[in-house]
Design a protein around this motif. Structure first.
Motif, PDB file in Angstrom:
ATOM      1  N   TYR A 177       0.840  -1.199   0.000  1.00  9.98           N
ATOM      2  CA  TYR A 177       0.000   0.000   0.000  1.00  9.98           C
ATOM      3  C   TYR A 177       0.877   1.252   0.000  1.00  9.98           C
ATOM      4  CZ  TYR A 177      -3.275   3.552   1.635  1.00  9.98           C
ATOM      5  OH  TYR A 177      -4.021   4.690   1.761  1.00  9.98           O
ATOM      6  N   ALA A 178       1.914   1.255   0.841  1.00  3.13           N
ATOM      7  CA  ALA A 178       2.780   2.435   0.949  1.00  3.13           C
ATOM      8  C   ALA A 178       3.499   2.715  -0.363  1.00  3.13           C
ATOM      9  CB  ALA A 178       3.782   2.230   2.080  1.00  3.13           C
ATOM     10  N   VAL A 179       3.998   1.644  -1.014  1.00  2.00           N
ATOM     11  CA  VAL A 179       4.722   1.831  -2.273  1.00  2.00           C
ATOM     12  C   VAL A 179       3.777   2.321  -3.362  1.00  2.00           C
ATOM     13  CG1 VAL A 179       5.973   0.631  -4.111  1.00  2.00           C
ATOM     14  CG2 VAL A 179       6.546   0.185  -1.718  1.00  2.00           C
ATOM     15  N   VAL A 180       2.626   1.685  -3.471  1.00  2.00           N
ATOM     16  CA  VAL A 180       1.678   2.077  -4.522  1.00  2.00           C
ATOM     17  C   VAL A 180       1.167   3.485  -4.285  1.00  2.00           C
ATOM     18  CG1 VAL A 180      -0.579   1.562  -5.548  1.00  2.00           C
ATOM     19  CG2 VAL A 180       1.015  -0.293  -5.020  1.00  2.00           C
ATOM     20  N   ALA A 181       0.949   3.846  -3.008  1.00  2.00           N
ATOM     21  CA  ALA A 181       0.395   5.171  -2.701  1.00  2.00           C
ATOM     22  C   ALA A 181       1.319   6.298  -3.130  1.00  2.00           C
ATOM     23  CB  ALA A 181       0.101   5.273  -1.206  1.00  2.00           C
ATOM     24  N   LEU A 182       2.616   6.032  -3.272  1.00  2.00           N
ATOM     25  CA  LEU A 182       3.521   7.064  -3.756  1.00  2.00           C
ATOM     26  C   LEU A 182       3.172   7.505  -5.172  1.00  2.00           C
ATOM     27  CD1 LEU A 182       7.018   5.792  -2.554  1.00  2.00           C
ATOM     28  CD2 LEU A 182       5.866   7.882  -1.809  1.00  2.00           C
ATOM     29  N   PHE A 183       2.768   6.534  -6.012  1.00  3.33           N
ATOM     30  CA  PHE A 183       2.625   6.801  -7.440  1.00  3.33           C
ATOM     31  C   PHE A 183       1.177   6.884  -7.917  1.00  3.33           C
ATOM     32  CE2 PHE A 183       6.558   4.320  -6.807  1.00  3.33           C
ATOM     33  CZ  PHE A 183       7.477   5.280  -7.179  1.00  3.33           C
TER      34      PHE A 183
END
Length: 424
Positions: A68-74
């Protein structure tokens, strides 16, 4: 095309590697979830399955959280309008402004710029470049080729009139008397005015030997004589005596360094210098003469004629295959390069000057550089920008998912141990 192909090839390799690591991280997440289901199913059969279930559950939660954290960046996870996601797209403009400001403040700070410029030996590079005769010849040829266009631009752009007016203005400001006093004082102190007297006496002697001059003098004397003396051609006798006496006097003055004429000329020269230095009326007359001279149209015509002659010469020489200006300029450039190579002090002074000039230029333009970088980043397509960032750091971000699953699983295992310990 040749330059872009290697870059496109590297991007393709990065994209494939990123896809593989994403798939591996996703398979790990699915595996931990499946392991949790299996462990829960067999947990009643043996106490060890409880530890496996706790590890798998926490690893799944950790992997999901980091995904979730990685995807939320982009982008928005699963396309859902969750607050504080798609961080980079939503802050595109702010990131661009902050990036421009960061570069302007840190990379273009005066100390950093001067330190970096100080590492470059501008003068040595200049000396090496100019010392190469072919390069200096090419530069000289370029300057000479541009000379006719520059002269035309001066005429058409009003620079000629501007320079003329500026010269007139500056000449009007010059005080003639002190300037002439200083010049003549230097000449008389060195005794060079005596050479001027010798030149004047020599010119007068040549003038008295000129037939046309003698004829004009004879006619002038004849016009002043009584008619009776004219009948006897007395003007020839008078002229002969006058020329002989004058020539003898000039010969004596030129031969005798202590001749009274020389002493009188010394007094005249020194007196003139004193008058120029101390006489207010003499200074006023000199200024009036200067203004009258500068106001005469002949002076303007003379200056314009000199410019036209100079321009004509420069244009002819520039078109010549054996240009004197080009040869002299080439030799001068090579000599300048050689002198720079020999003189470390001059090189150091040039380098200091370059650092100051370029440093001041960077400081005056750095806000514009910051705005330019910000505007460029703002103009990037956000999908392309995200793609570039993912290709650059995507693999490292995916490893965060692996680490999250591992750390989460270990944390779940520790918590299960604590739970079992408390129950015991």
């Amino acid at each position: 095309m040749d330059q872009a192909s290697p870059l496109q090839g590297r991007d393709a390799d990065r994209a494939k590697a990123l896809a593989r690591i994403k798939l591996a991280a996703t398979l790990l997440l699915v595996s931990t979830a499946a392991l949790f289901v299996v462990a829960r199913h067999f947990e009643p059969t043996h106490w060890a399955w409880g530890y496996v279930a706790s590890f798998a559950a926490a690893a799944t939660v950790g992997g999901l959280a980091d995904w979730y954290a990685v995807v939320a960046l982009f982008r928005r996870p699963l396309g859902l309008p969750i607050p504080h996601t798609a961080i980079i797209p939503r802050n595109h403009q702010r990131i661009a402004d902050n990036l421009g400001s960061f570069i302007e403040t840190n990379f273009l700070a005066p100390a950093a710029v001067e330190a970096k410029l100080g590492e470059v030996d501008f003068a040595a590079q200049m000396a090496t470049w100019l010392s190469d005769r072919e390069r200096s010849a090419a530069l000289a040829a370029f300057v000479v080729r541009m000379l006719p266009q520059a002269l035309t631009a001066i005429d058409q752009g009003g620079l000629r009139r501007f320079f003329g007016e500026r010269v007139q203005t500056e000449l009007q400001r010059i005080e003639i008397a002190p300037l002439a006093a200083g010049l003549l004082g230097t000449i008389t102190d060195r005794g060079q005015h005596r050479r001027l007297l010798d030149e004047l006496l020599g010119a007068l002697e040549k003038l008295l030997a000129n037939e046309e001059t003698l004829a004009a003098m004879r006619e002038k004397i004849r016009a002043e004589l009584p008619t009776l003396l004219k009948f006897y051609s007395a003007e020839a006798y008078v002229l002969r005596k006058l020329v002989a006496s004058t020539t003898a006097f000039i010969a004596e003055a030129r031969a005798d360094p202590d001749h009274p004429l020389r002493a009188e000329f010394d007094r005249f020269a020194k007196g003139l210098v004193e008058q120029l230095r101390g006489s207010a009326s003499f200074a006023r007359r000199a200024e009036e003469l200067k203004r009258e001279l500068l106001a005469r149209p002949e002076v303007t015509a003379l200056a314009e004629g000199a410019w036209d002659s100079l321009r004509s010469f420069l244009e002819r020489d520039a078109k010549s295959d054996d240009s004197q200006i080009r040869r002299q300029l080439e030799a001068m450039l090579v000599d300048v390069g050689a002198q720079l190579a020999r003189d470390a002090a001059i090189r150091a002074e040039i380098n200091r000057g370059m650092v100051r000039v370029l440093g001041d230029f960077v400081q005056s333009q750095k806000s514009g550089v910051g705005r330019f970088i910000a505007d460029q980043v703002k103009g990037w397509d956000i999908d392309v920008l995200i793609g570039r960032i993912e290709l650059t750091v995507g693999r490292d971000l995916q490893y965060i998912r692996f680490n999250g699953a591992l750390i989460g699983g270990l944390a779940g295992l520790v918590l299960h141990l604590l739970e079992r310990g408390l129950k015991l």
